[in-house]
Structures are given as C-alpha cells and as structure tokens.
Design an enzyme around this catalytic site. Structure first.
Site, short mmCIF file in Angstrom:
data_model
loop_
_atom_site.label_atom_id
_atom_site.label_comp_id
_atom_site.label_asym_id
_atom_site.label_seq_id
_atom_site.Cartn_x
_atom_site.Cartn_y
_atom_site.Cartn_z
N HIS A 19 76.70 72.10 25.84
CA HIS A 19 75.77 70.99 26.08
C HIS A 19 76.48 69.78 26.67
CE1 HIS A 19 73.31 72.75 22.52
NE2 HIS A 19 72.59 72.92 23.62
N CYS B 3 74.90 67.37 16.46
CA CYS B 3 73.83 68.37 16.50
C CYS B 3 73.20 68.63 15.15
CB CYS B 3 74.34 69.66 17.12
SG CYS B 3 75.75 70.33 16.31
C1 CIR Z 1 73.43 77.43 19.57
O1 CIR Z 1 74.12 78.16 20.29
O2 CIR Z 1 72.31 77.06 19.90
C2 CIR Z 1 74.02 76.98 18.25
N1 CIR Z 1 74.82 78.01 17.71
C3 CIR Z 1 74.84 75.72 18.42
C4 CIR Z 1 74.01 74.55 18.81
C5 CIR Z 1 74.80 73.28 18.78
N2 CIR Z 1 73.97 72.20 19.13
C6 CIR Z 1 74.39 71.05 19.61
O3 CIR Z 1 75.57 70.87 19.82
N3 CIR Z 1 73.49 70.13 19.88
#
Ligand code: CIR
Length: 255
Positions: free
Chosen positions: A158, A241
């Site tokens: 991201h 996140c």
């Molecule tokens: C994903 O791949 O969607 C989750 N394992 C990790 C998401 C992390 N989100 C973020 O950094 N905003």
C-alpha cells in the site's frame, strides 16, 4: 482534540491471512501484540472502541482497509482482495454520525492506500486500489473541500507501507513512491532510515514506531513509543492498518 480509534480483535483464523511470504504465524502472540497496540493508543489519549473479532475473516484485524473516514463522510471501501469484501459492513454502526458512501464495482480501494495530511488526501494506485477507486474517493474528498492527489505505488502493498504522516510532514521510503506529488503540495519529507520506519502512527501526544525500526525510533527521540509487532508484520500489516482514527468523538457509534 480527542481521537477515537476503532480497532478489531485478531480473529482465530489470522494464521490464514493474505501475505507475501508464507511464514508461520503465532495467533496467540499476535493477540498479545494487538493488546499492546490498544494499550499504546489509550496511553496516547485515544478513545478505543474495540469491535468483536470476525473469526471467519482472517485479515479483519486490518480494519483501516475497509473504511475511510474523512471530515463528514465515511467511505465503505471495496477492498482490492475479494476475500476481504465481507469485512466492512459490520463497522457501519460505529460510524453512524458520518454520511456513508458505499464504493461499488469496478472501483477497488484499500484504506491502506489513503494518506491524509492536512487538507490533502493522497491515494496510492497500487495492487489493491484502482483508478476508479481513486476517482470515487476524490469526488467525496472534493465535496469536503479537500484535495485528492493520486500517487503511483511501485512496490510493497500500500501507499502507507511506503509513507505515513508525521505531524504536517511525511516520513517514508521514497524508492517505492515519487517525492514529486508531496513536494508539489509543499510538504516536508523525512527519509525513514529503514523500511519499517515508513509506517509510523503519530497521535500528536507521541508517535508509535515498530520495534523493527529502531533507527526511526532514535530519529524521533522522546516522541517515539516503540511496540513489538512481529506477528503483525508477518501478515503484511503495520501500525496504521490496525485502527481507523477520527477526531470527532461525537460522531462515533454508541454500541
Ligand atoms: C492484506 O493483505 O490485505 C493483509 N494481510 C494486510 C493488510 C495491511 N493493511 C494495511 O497496511 N493497511
């Protein structure tokens, strides 16, 4: 100014979460690290609302990806990963004071790609967020007199894997994103000394920094609050996140 932070407990299925490297995850340790994260938010003055775990949604602790809260609107996103599209709806009661916008296909957007700095809303075009997702969020931002800015994300998951807000500045690793969009907005840029230092969480009273970024913590000095996030990093997550933050607690749900 008080901050409300929505968080969601680690689900039993967290060891099956999406991730780049198939490393083994210790769910109990992840839960302990999540508790420390919640305590750290509270210690910095945030009012934390903890939503129950969604045990069938392995990635649901990463609550930031499914809703983007601006000043008046909350956008329920359509996450880039199809397996994550059922996570958002149960958040609705907790953001009831905001005007709700539901993102529709073909738009996709993860909240991890949205970085608010002052009146600017930077949106990463990434593996998870497409042009239509940007356009929809941009329309909502403009309705609030905010300025949306698209940023190409060349590597990593991201935009906020590459940079985050540090007060009115942006700290990041600028090999994954161009400096130009931020410079054009007259923002000061700080080079994070290590990759995990690109994702910090500045709550004003202090800045959360991952224990995997000791040089960044040293750079921030007394403002840094170091927390251990090993099991969260294994799931490609970081500090921002695991919460959705907004300033006006009057708008938060009452359940
Ligand atoms: C994903 O791949 O969607 C989750 N394992 C990790 C998401 C992390 N989100 C973020 O950094 N905003």
């Amino acid at each position: 100014m008080s901050i409300t932070a929505l968080v969601r407990a680690i689900p039993r299925s967290y060891h099956r979460c999406l991730r780049e490297d198939e490393v083994e995850i210790d769910v109990d340790r992840a839960r302990r690290q999540h508790r420390e994260y919640v305590k750290a938010l509270e210690a910095l003055g945030a009012r934390v609302l903890e939503l129950p775990a969604l045990d069938d949604d392995p990635d649901s602790v990463f609550v930031e990806d499914v809703v983007v809260v601006l000043d008046r609107h909350a956008v329920l996103t359509r996450p880039g990963a199809p397996s994550r599209r059922g996570e958002g709806e149960s958040l609705v009661p907790f953001i009831e004071g905001f005007e709700l916008v539901r993102m529709k296909a073909p738009a996709t957007l993860d909240g991890g790609d949205v970085l608010r700095v002052g009146r600017f809303v930077f949106v990463g075009l990434s593996k998870r967020t497409n042009r239509e997702g940007f356009e929809l969020l941009a329309e909502v931002a403009r309705a609030e007199d905010l300025e949306p800015v698209a940023v190409e994300v060349r590597g990593g998951l991201h935009l906020k894997s590459a940079c985050t807000a540090l007060g009115s500045s942006v700290i990041g690793r600028f090999e994954r994103i161009d400096r130009a969009p931020f410079v054009a907005c007259d923002l000061e840029l700080v080079d994070a000394p290590e990759p995990m230092g690109a994702n910090v969480l500045d709550l004003g009273a202090g800045v959360l920094v991952s224990a995997a970024a000791p040089k960044t913590a040293a750079l921030l000095g007394e403002r840094a609050r170091i927390i251990e996030l090993g099991e969260i990093h294994k799931g490609d997550g970081a500090l921002t996140c695991m919460s959705v933050r907004f300033a006006d607690e009057v708008r938060a749900g009452r359940r």
